[in-house]
Motif scaffolding. Structure first.
Motif, PDB file in Angstrom:
ATOM      1  N   THR A 402       0.927  -1.094   0.101  1.00  0.00           N
ATOM      2  CA  THR A 402      -0.353  -0.013   0.301  1.00  0.00           C
ATOM      3  C   THR A 402       0.055   0.943  -0.596  1.00  0.00           C
ATOM      4  O   THR A 402       0.407   2.559  -0.280  1.00  0.00           O
ATOM      5  CB  THR A 402      -1.355   0.415   1.478  1.00  0.00           C
ATOM      6  N   GLY A 403       2.239   1.197   0.131  1.00  0.00           N
ATOM      7  CA  GLY A 403       2.978   2.400   0.726  1.00  0.00           C
ATOM      8  C   GLY A 403       2.364   2.922   1.601  1.00  0.00           C
ATOM      9  O   GLY A 403       3.729   4.424   2.111  1.00  0.00           O
ATOM     10  N   ALA A 404       1.567   2.249   3.067  1.00  0.00           N
ATOM     11  CA  ALA A 404       2.034   2.772   3.428  1.00  0.00           C
ATOM     12  C   ALA A 404       3.125   3.707   4.917  1.00  0.00           C
ATOM     13  O   ALA A 404       3.296   2.616   4.819  1.00  0.00           O
ATOM     14  CB  ALA A 404       0.133   2.883   4.542  1.00  0.00           C
ATOM     15  N   THR A 405       2.900   4.585   5.678  1.00  0.00           N
ATOM     16  CA  THR A 405       3.834   4.685   6.769  1.00  0.00           C
ATOM     17  C   THR A 405       3.944   4.690   7.801  1.00  0.00           C
ATOM     18  O   THR A 405       2.438   3.597   8.475  1.00  0.00           O
ATOM     19  CB  THR A 405       4.015   6.390   6.924  1.00  0.00           C
ATOM     20  N   LEU A 406       4.869   2.578   8.135  1.00  0.00           N
ATOM     21  CA  LEU A 406       5.166   2.527   9.206  1.00  0.00           C
ATOM     22  C   LEU A 406       5.540   2.889  10.327  1.00  0.00           C
ATOM     23  O   LEU A 406       4.966   2.170  11.692  1.00  0.00           O
ATOM     24  CB  LEU A 406       5.094   0.445   9.404  1.00  0.00           C
ATOM     25  N   ALA A 407       6.454   2.828  10.401  1.00  0.00           N
ATOM     26  CA  ALA A 407       7.511   2.753  11.152  1.00  0.00           C
ATOM     27  C   ALA A 407       8.664   4.396  11.130  1.00  0.00           C
ATOM     28  O   ALA A 407       8.445   4.133  10.026  1.00  0.00           O
ATOM     29  CB  ALA A 407       8.124   2.437  11.973  1.00  0.00           C
TER      30      ALA A 407
END
Length: 419
Positions: A402-407
């Motif tokens: 998804t390309g979502a920021t995880l950390a």
């Protein structure tokens, strides 16, 4: 005038947005149209007071709930200094937004409600700020009016927070009692605090030393864009655009392109299409090399005598930002400025206890946990330890799908994993 970037942080309802509103309002930094809207709101308000938090809480949800959700940036100038203020959320579920706000700050104002004292979010925001490289802190004991402007209450909170600061090695700390709602000791000294002999908050912000000069650090430049006009006027032009992250670059110096390790000469430096002899951080520049070498987006050009070792293995501290826990073996993406590569979490080395700040054994990272991990990347990264270079020592982790920021990550150590 120099520039000071600072954040306000702390637990929910400690008055962060109101404090920023008070700074802007009392220093005459509010535009006339916004001031008129505030005065109209004051006339129609049942409380008969101006809601200064409206100057920063811009989202509809923020106004409806009376909380800060998003990161808000405000700008103002006094005769002595320019300021960029970042208002960060206090709720634990918005810690990821607080990390974003702290990443570029020079100073953190940690607000504490005088009635509540030091709480878990006070500790969490302090440790995140310290991990992100902030070295200057202000403990602002807010709502001092609600405890009768008590010196004893203030001293007790100062003592409690001093223990937190000592555990994190914070050495530059100012303790200031304030009432953001009524303006006590924010921009002007208050007659209600005769026992306090220090500067008011704005006076301290105007005089505290600013961030160190990054031109004294090792030179770092990461390519963001390769310029090839392919025009009749410039048939052989090849330039590499980006921002100097730290240090100084000079025309004619020997440089090396990493991670490939190709050495060449810095033939030209351009700023706004004008040739210059020297460029320094944080200027945006176009670098041109003497040799026609293979350079791509994400590659790093550094002076030959200041080149770091590219690495595929590193230890890092993460602030985990996803509901799904992080466990060893998970594959994700590392985004290091313009460079992006696949990576795997080899192991979780420990988790920071928010109360004691001690490292504890852990086999996973849950939402808002602060953990130390070992990562292995698919391609080499050109990076420094965060303690040595705040710009090149930071990265983010992304979800592969998804390309979502995880950390948000801070590099602690790097190891040469290829030769």
């Amino acid at each position: 005038m120099d520039l000071l970037r600072f954040i306000t942080c702390g637990s929910v309802d400690d008055g962060k947005s109101t404090l920023i509103g008070r700074l802007l309002y009392d220093s005459d930094a509010v535009s006339l149209d916004v001031l008129a809207a505030l005065e109209e709101q004051n006339r129609t308000s049942a409380a008969g007071t101006v809601d200064l938090a409206l100057l920063t809480d811009g989202l509809r949800a923020e106004r409806e709930q009376g909380i800060t959700i998003d990161v808000a940036h405000k700008y103002f100038t006094t005769p002595r200094r320019k300021f960029i203020i970042t208002d960060t959320p206090g709720h634990v579920q918005y810690t990821r937004n607080m990390v974003t706000g702290a990443s570029n700050a020079d100073l953190a104002i940690v607000l504490v409600d005088a009635r509540q004292g030091v709480v878990e979010q006070t500790r969490r925001h302090t440790i995140v700020s310290a991990l992100l490289g902030i070295r200057r802190f202000v403990l602002a004991v807010n709502k001092i009016d609600l405890v009768g402007y008590s010196e004893a209450v203030f001293r007790d909170i100062v003592a409690d927070y001093a223990a937190v600061a000592a555990q994190l090695g914070i050495k530059q700390l100012a303790n200031i009692p304030i009432s953001a709602l009524h303006g006590d000791n924010v921009v002007r000294a208050s007659a209600n605090l005769p026992w306090y002999k220090g500067p008011n908050l704005l006076e301290y912000l105007e005089t505290v030393s600013v961030a160190p000069d990054t031109t004294h650090e090792a030179a770092r430049f990461q390519v963001q864009y390769v310029i090839r006009p392919q025009s009749a006027e410039l048939p052989d032009y090849r330039g590499y655009a980006g921002r100097i992250q730290s240090g100084v670059y000079r025309r004619g110096q020997q440089v090396v392109v990493l991670p490939a390790g190709i050495e060449t000469t810095l033939e030209a430096i351009e700023i706004n299409q004008q040739a210059v002899e020297v460029a320094v951080a944080p200027q945006g520049v176009v670098l041109r090399l003497a040799d026609d070498v293979d350079v791509s987006r994400g590659d790093t050009i550094v002076p030959a005598d200041q080149a770091p070792e590219p690495t595929r293995e590193l230890e890092a501290t993460l602030c985990w930002m996803e509901e799904r826990p992080l466990r060893a073996g998970r594959k994700l993406l590392v985004q290091h400025h313009a460079a992006k590569t696949k990576a795997v979490v080899q192991s979780i080395l420990g988790k920071t206890n928010i109360q004691s700040f001690a490292q504890e054994d852990a086999d996973e990272a849950k939402l808002n946990d602060i953990v130390r991990v070992r990562l292995k990347t698919a391609t080499p990264l050109v990076a420094d330890a965060y303690g040595q270079n705040r710009t090149t020592g930071a990265f983010i982790l992304l979800d592969e799908q998804t390309g979502a920021t995880l950390a948000a990550g801070l590099i602690e150590t790097t190891e040469l994993a290829y030769a």
